[in-house]
Design an enzyme around this catalytic site. Structure first.
Site, PDB file in Angstrom:
ATOM      1  N   ASP A  26       3.684  -3.705  -1.217  1.00 51.27           N
ATOM      2  CA  ASP A  26       2.648  -2.888  -0.569  1.00 51.27           C
ATOM      3  C   ASP A  26       1.394  -3.746  -0.413  1.00 51.27           C
ATOM      4  OD1 ASP A  26       1.485  -0.359   0.414  1.00 51.27           O
ATOM      5  OD2 ASP A  26       0.229  -0.474  -1.371  1.00 51.27           O
ATOM      6  N   SER A  27       0.481  -3.281   0.437  1.00 47.05           N
ATOM      7  CA  SER A  27      -0.777  -4.002   0.621  1.00 47.05           C
ATOM      8  C   SER A  27      -1.653  -3.913  -0.626  1.00 47.05           C
ATOM      9  CB  SER A  27      -1.528  -3.428   1.813  1.00 47.05           C
ATOM     10  OG  SER A  27      -1.842  -2.067   1.570  1.00 47.05           O
ATOM     11  N   GLU A  74      -8.767   2.809  -3.025  1.00 48.45           N
ATOM     12  CA  GLU A  74      -8.808   1.501  -3.700  1.00 48.45           C
ATOM     13  C   GLU A  74     -10.066   1.376  -4.568  1.00 48.45           C
ATOM     14  OE1 GLU A  74      -6.758  -1.532  -3.442  1.00 48.45           O
ATOM     15  OE2 GLU A  74      -5.169  -0.346  -2.536  1.00 48.45           O
ATOM     16  N   CYS A  87       5.084   0.586   2.191  1.00 45.90           N
ATOM     17  CA  CYS A  87       3.802   0.606   2.904  1.00 45.90           C
ATOM     18  C   CYS A  87       4.112   0.991   4.346  1.00 45.90           C
ATOM     19  CB  CYS A  87       3.189  -0.791   2.836  1.00 45.90           C
ATOM     20  SG  CYS A  87       1.676  -0.975   3.795  1.00 45.90           S
ATOM     21  N   CYS A 118       0.937   7.372   4.518  1.00 49.25           N
ATOM     22  CA  CYS A 118       0.364   6.162   3.923  1.00 49.25           C
ATOM     23  C   CYS A 118       0.566   6.318   2.434  1.00 49.25           C
ATOM     24  CB  CYS A 118      -1.124   6.048   4.250  1.00 49.25           C
ATOM     25  SG  CYS A 118      -1.946   4.730   3.327  1.00 49.25           S
ATOM     26  N   HIS A 166      -0.945   5.225   0.008  1.00 51.52           N
ATOM     27  CA  HIS A 166      -2.155   5.415  -0.800  1.00 51.52           C
ATOM     28  C   HIS A 166      -2.568   6.890  -0.875  1.00 51.52           C
ATOM     29  CE1 HIS A 166      -2.676   1.101  -0.440  1.00 51.52           C
ATOM     30  NE2 HIS A 166      -3.786   1.146  -1.154  1.00 51.52           N
TER      31      HIS A 166
HETATM   32  N1  DGL Z   1      -0.436   1.753   1.725  1.00 55.13           N
HETATM   33  C1  DGL Z   1      -0.407   1.385   3.102  1.00 55.13           C
HETATM   34  C2  DGL Z   1       0.370   2.379   3.949  1.00 55.13           C
HETATM   35  O1  DGL Z   1       1.227   3.042   3.476  1.00 55.13           O
HETATM   36  C3  DGL Z   1      -1.686   1.089   3.785  1.00 55.13           C
HETATM   37  C4  DGL Z   1      -2.868   0.730   3.037  1.00 55.13           C
HETATM   38  C5  DGL Z   1      -3.696  -0.297   3.755  1.00 55.13           C
HETATM   39  O2  DGL Z   1      -4.368   0.028   4.748  1.00 55.13           O
HETATM   40  O3  DGL Z   1      -3.641  -1.431   3.317  1.00 55.13           O
HETATM   41  O4  DGL Z   1       0.155   2.506   5.118  1.00 55.13           O
END
Ligand code: DGL
Length: 298
Positions: A21-22, A169, A84, A203, A205
């Site tokens: 993941d990012s 974050e 992600c 997403c 997150h």
């Molecule tokens: N967690 C990532 C997703 O599912 C994106 C987060 C980011 O923008 O880095 O899209």
């Protein structure tokens, strides 16, 4: 691990399942995968140093995701899950088509969009689902395209929510600002169609914002997190692909890697993973590691 008569046959080596993941978001998916498939070894890699991906160009998301996937393959993973949406939407297909073969015949990479769209119909009576995602996920149109294939009875209405990832974050999930921005995003989304009866958090997150989002969602609208859907799909994939399952080692180990500060990862990662995480910092950037071939980036 299998040996032939003269040497170790690398293609037959088992390895951990890689989760990429990012940043922290993939931990919400990993937590569910681990519940359903606890026996496997896993390496989680968060590219925290370069998060967010969601406000970047397709080319950058592809470049960074490929570096993450390459790193995980180099650690011995045979199967990597892009936990992600932004990476799945902007890099998965290109990596599968263009790069995968160069890593070896047994390497596989899977994403989160198809497993999610395949289940969308279960959540809506009206056939109208709202989607909250990063700008890069929304702009890719991937969910709309995949829904046409795997949930043709569903119309997806998209809303980019670029401020949610930085809020997550930075541990701002319940702040006044988070409530204000959530209200704005949801009213824009729900204003797109009066029959939206479910909202997908597209997403990884966003499940961390669940309580804040729920507080601004009218009664009767289902809020969908995708962790369980992805975990279920992976279990199904492994049962349909015993040759791949056989290449995934089963020692029950977990390794957490981050491209940024391990201290921050351990402090914040616990919120996503619901258990302590012990992490190490790694450098995955191809240009800082000249011994790695850059050919796949072309
Ligand atoms: N967690 C990532 C997703 O599912 C994106 C987060 C980011 O923008 O880095 O899209």
């Amino acid at each position: 691990m299998a040996w032939d008569s003269a040497s170790l046959r690398l293609t037959d080596m088992k390895g951990p399942i890689g989760i990429f993941d990012s940043g922290y978001g993939g931990l919400t998916v990993f937590k569910e995968i681990e519940k359903q498939l606890p026996e496997f070894d896993y390496i989680y890699l968060g590219d925290n140093a370069r998060t967010p991906y969601g406000t970047r160009s397709l080319e950058k998301v592809y470049e960074f995701t490929l570096e993450g996937v390459r790193y995980l393959f180099e650690q011995g993973c045979n199967l990597v899950i892009l936990a992600c949406n932004t990476a799945s939407a902007n890099a998965l297909r290109t990596i599968q088509r263009k790069n995968l073969a160069s890593f070896g015949p047994q390497k596989r990479v899977l994403g989160v969009i198809r497993p999610t769209t395949e289940r969308l119909s279960e959540f809506s009576h009206s056939g109208h689902i709202g989607l909250c995602g990063t700008t890069a996920t929304v702009n890719s149109g991937s969910y709309v395209i995949e829904a046409q294939k795997y949930a043709p009875d569903i119309q997806v209405h998209q809303q980019a929510c670029p401020l949610w990832v930085p809020m997550v974050e930075n541990d701002e999930i319940g702040s006044e600002a988070a409530h204000l921005i959530t209200q704005k995003y949801l009213s824009e989304l729900l204003g797109q169609h009066p029959d939206i009866d479910a909202v997908l958090l597209a997403c990884t997150h966003y499940p961390l914002m669940y309580a804040t989002i729920k507080a601004h969602l009218p009664e009767g609208i289902t809020l969908i997190s995708q962790g369980e859907l992805v975990a279920h799909s992976l279990r199904d994939y492994l049962s349909r692909h015993p040759e791949m399952e056989a290449l995934c080692s089963k020692g029950g180990s977990r390794i957490f890697l981050t491209t940024d500060s391990p201290e921050s990862f351990e402090r914040l990662g616990e919120n996503y993973y619901s258990a302590p995480v012990h992490s190490q910092r790694v450098d995955i950037e191809a240009k800082k590691n000249p011994h790695r071939s850059g050919e796949d980036l072309n």
